[in-house]
Design a protein around this motif. Sequence first.
Motif, mmCIF file in Angstrom:
data_model
loop_
_atom_site.group_PDB
_atom_site.id
_atom_site.type_symbol
_atom_site.label_atom_id
_atom_site.label_comp_id
_atom_site.label_asym_id
_atom_site.label_seq_id
_atom_site.Cartn_x
_atom_site.Cartn_y
_atom_site.Cartn_z
ATOM 1 N N TRP A 25 44.703 44.955 36.178
ATOM 2 C CA TRP A 25 45.091 45.685 37.376
ATOM 3 C C TRP A 25 44.294 45.179 38.577
ATOM 4 C CZ3 TRP A 25 49.099 49.050 37.386
ATOM 5 C CH2 TRP A 25 49.532 49.535 36.145
ATOM 6 N N PHE A 26 45.000 44.990 39.650
ATOM 7 C CA PHE A 26 44.403 44.649 40.927
ATOM 8 C C PHE A 26 44.879 45.684 41.941
ATOM 9 C CE2 PHE A 26 42.590 40.329 40.468
ATOM 10 C CZ PHE A 26 42.957 40.084 39.166
ATOM 11 N N ARG A 27 44.230 45.726 43.088
ATOM 12 C CA ARG A 27 44.686 46.630 44.142
ATOM 13 C C ARG A 27 44.502 45.986 45.502
ATOM 14 N NH1 ARG A 27 39.960 51.306 43.573
ATOM 15 N NH2 ARG A 27 38.238 50.086 44.456
ATOM 16 N N GLN A 28 45.308 46.463 46.439
ATOM 17 C CA GLN A 28 45.228 45.936 47.791
ATOM 18 C C GLN A 28 45.466 47.059 48.792
ATOM 19 O OE1 GLN A 28 47.800 42.574 48.545
ATOM 20 N NE2 GLN A 28 46.543 41.909 50.255
ATOM 21 N N ALA A 29 44.475 47.283 49.608
ATOM 22 C CA ALA A 29 44.588 48.278 50.672
ATOM 23 C C ALA A 29 45.070 47.578 51.942
ATOM 24 C CB ALA A 29 43.244 48.946 50.909
ATOM 25 N N PRO A 30 45.682 48.301 52.868
ATOM 26 C CA PRO A 30 46.168 47.682 54.106
ATOM 27 C C PRO A 30 45.059 46.943 54.843
ATOM 28 C CG PRO A 30 47.027 49.889 53.890
ATOM 29 C CD PRO A 30 46.026 49.727 52.794
ATOM 30 N N GLY A 31 45.331 45.709 55.209
ATOM 31 C CA GLY A 31 44.367 44.922 55.953
ATOM 32 C C GLY A 31 43.253 44.315 55.121
ATOM 33 N N LYS A 32 43.317 44.505 53.824
ATOM 34 C CA LYS A 32 42.266 43.967 52.953
ATOM 35 C C LYS A 32 42.848 42.997 51.947
ATOM 36 C CE LYS A 32 39.049 47.845 53.279
ATOM 37 N NZ LYS A 32 38.195 48.791 52.502
ATOM 38 N N GLU A 33 41.977 42.176 51.364
ATOM 39 C CA GLU A 33 42.420 41.242 50.336
ATOM 40 C C GLU A 33 42.637 41.978 49.012
ATOM 41 O OE1 GLU A 33 40.175 37.156 51.880
ATOM 42 O OE2 GLU A 33 39.704 38.025 49.922
ATOM 43 N N ARG A 34 43.463 41.373 48.196
ATOM 44 C CA ARG A 34 43.692 41.922 46.855
ATOM 45 C C ARG A 34 42.404 41.777 46.049
ATOM 46 N NH1 ARG A 34 49.359 40.789 43.947
ATOM 47 N NH2 ARG A 34 49.905 41.481 46.059
ATOM 48 N N GLU A 35 42.019 42.842 45.358
ATOM 49 C CA GLU A 35 40.788 42.827 44.577
ATOM 50 C C GLU A 35 41.054 43.276 43.145
ATOM 51 O OE1 GLU A 35 37.860 45.533 46.067
ATOM 52 O OE2 GLU A 35 39.120 47.298 45.792
ATOM 53 N N PRO A 66 38.817 58.598 48.134
ATOM 54 C CA PRO A 66 39.714 58.092 49.176
ATOM 55 C C PRO A 66 39.713 56.568 49.254
ATOM 56 C CG PRO A 66 38.545 60.014 49.992
ATOM 57 C CD PRO A 66 37.961 59.697 48.640
ATOM 58 N N GLU A 67 38.585 55.944 48.973
ATOM 59 C CA GLU A 67 38.519 54.482 49.018
ATOM 60 C C GLU A 67 39.277 53.806 47.883
ATOM 61 O OE1 GLU A 67 35.945 56.646 49.141
ATOM 62 O OE2 GLU A 67 34.192 55.847 48.053
ATOM 63 N N ASP A 68 39.769 54.571 46.934
ATOM 64 C CA ASP A 68 40.621 54.022 45.877
ATOM 65 C C ASP A 68 42.082 53.899 46.330
ATOM 66 O OD1 ASP A 68 38.774 56.017 43.547
ATOM 67 O OD2 ASP A 68 38.592 53.854 43.865
ATOM 68 N N THR A 69 42.386 54.421 47.498
ATOM 69 C CA THR A 69 43.744 54.346 48.030
ATOM 70 C C THR A 69 44.163 52.899 48.226
ATOM 71 O OG1 THR A 69 43.600 56.502 49.136
ATOM 72 C CG2 THR A 69 45.212 54.924 49.995
ATOM 73 N N ALA A 70 45.270 52.518 47.617
ATOM 74 C CA ALA A 70 45.755 51.134 47.685
ATOM 75 C C ALA A 70 47.067 51.021 46.934
ATOM 76 C CB ALA A 70 44.738 50.178 47.064
ATOM 77 N N MET A 71 47.697 49.867 47.089
ATOM 78 C CA MET A 71 48.803 49.489 46.206
ATOM 79 C C MET A 71 48.178 48.851 44.978
ATOM 80 S SD MET A 71 52.130 49.538 46.005
ATOM 81 C CE MET A 71 52.870 49.419 47.639
ATOM 82 N N TYR A 72 48.534 49.340 43.816
ATOM 83 C CA TYR A 72 47.987 48.828 42.571
ATOM 84 C C TYR A 72 49.002 47.923 41.888
ATOM 85 C CZ TYR A 72 43.864 51.771 42.817
ATOM 86 O OH TYR A 72 42.665 52.335 43.193
ATOM 87 N N TYR A 73 48.547 46.741 41.516
ATOM 88 C CA TYR A 73 49.413 45.737 40.904
ATOM 89 C C TYR A 73 48.975 45.438 39.479
ATOM 90 C CZ TYR A 73 50.866 44.784 45.697
ATOM 91 O OH TYR A 73 51.341 44.888 46.975
ATOM 92 N N CYS A 74 49.931 45.356 38.601
ATOM 93 C CA CYS A 74 49.697 44.903 37.245
ATOM 94 C C CYS A 74 49.843 43.381 37.214
ATOM 95 C CB CYS A 74 50.714 45.543 36.312
ATOM 96 S SG CYS A 74 50.539 45.090 34.584
ATOM 97 N N ALA A 75 49.037 42.734 36.394
ATOM 98 C CA ALA A 75 49.087 41.277 36.301
ATOM 99 C C ALA A 75 48.902 40.840 34.856
ATOM 100 C CB ALA A 75 48.003 40.656 37.173
ATOM 101 N N ALA A 76 49.442 39.677 34.549
ATOM 102 C CA ALA A 76 49.296 39.109 33.206
ATOM 103 C C ALA A 76 48.982 37.629 33.325
ATOM 104 C CB ALA A 76 50.568 39.324 32.392
ATOM 105 N N GLY A 77 48.156 37.157 32.400
ATOM 106 C CA GLY A 77 47.770 35.757 32.453
ATOM 107 C C GLY A 77 47.447 35.207 31.081
ATOM 108 N N PRO A 78 47.267 33.878 30.988
ATOM 109 C CA PRO A 78 47.145 33.207 29.702
ATOM 110 C C PRO A 78 45.775 33.279 29.043
ATOM 111 C CG PRO A 78 47.025 31.617 31.463
ATOM 112 C CD PRO A 78 47.296 32.935 32.112
ATOM 113 N N SER A 79 44.764 33.744 29.742
ATOM 114 C CA SER A 79 43.434 33.775 29.142
ATOM 115 C C SER A 79 42.591 34.876 29.745
ATOM 116 C CB SER A 79 42.739 32.424 29.325
ATOM 117 O OG SER A 79 42.557 32.153 30.693
ATOM 118 N N PHE A 80 41.607 35.330 28.986
ATOM 119 C CA PHE A 80 40.699 36.378 29.432
ATOM 120 C C PHE A 80 39.368 35.765 29.839
ATOM 121 C CE2 PHE A 80 39.012 40.622 29.668
ATOM 122 C CZ PHE A 80 37.665 40.474 29.354
#
Length: 122
Positions: A33-43, A86-100
Amino acid sequence: QVTLVESGGGSVQAGGSLTLSCESSIQEVAMGWFRQAPGKEREGVAHLDTFYEWTYYADSVKGRFTISQDNAKKNKVYLQMNDLKPEDTAMYYCAAGPSFSFRLNVADFTWWGQGTQVTVSS
């Protein structure tokens, strides 16, 4: 076409809880899971190894968020979020990849969902 479908976002007051879920159409080694708030980079927030169930969390969510895998479906993961701020407010994205790996790097993930909004009010 690979798809990742997230659900479970919503609005909650500070101190509350939400559970996000994500199901992928393919089986990858890492899901996270990653998240991105307005005006900020995806983290990065958290991710896990779907075979060994290793997990890794961002410092900002340790002790509050838990990533887990569905017992029956290795291509489905959850993010239990407690004591939301409140600082957890963001769009949350699920992601998948080939290695951990023990880091949260956007470039390590190949597939991405469309996102689900989480809003925490004070």
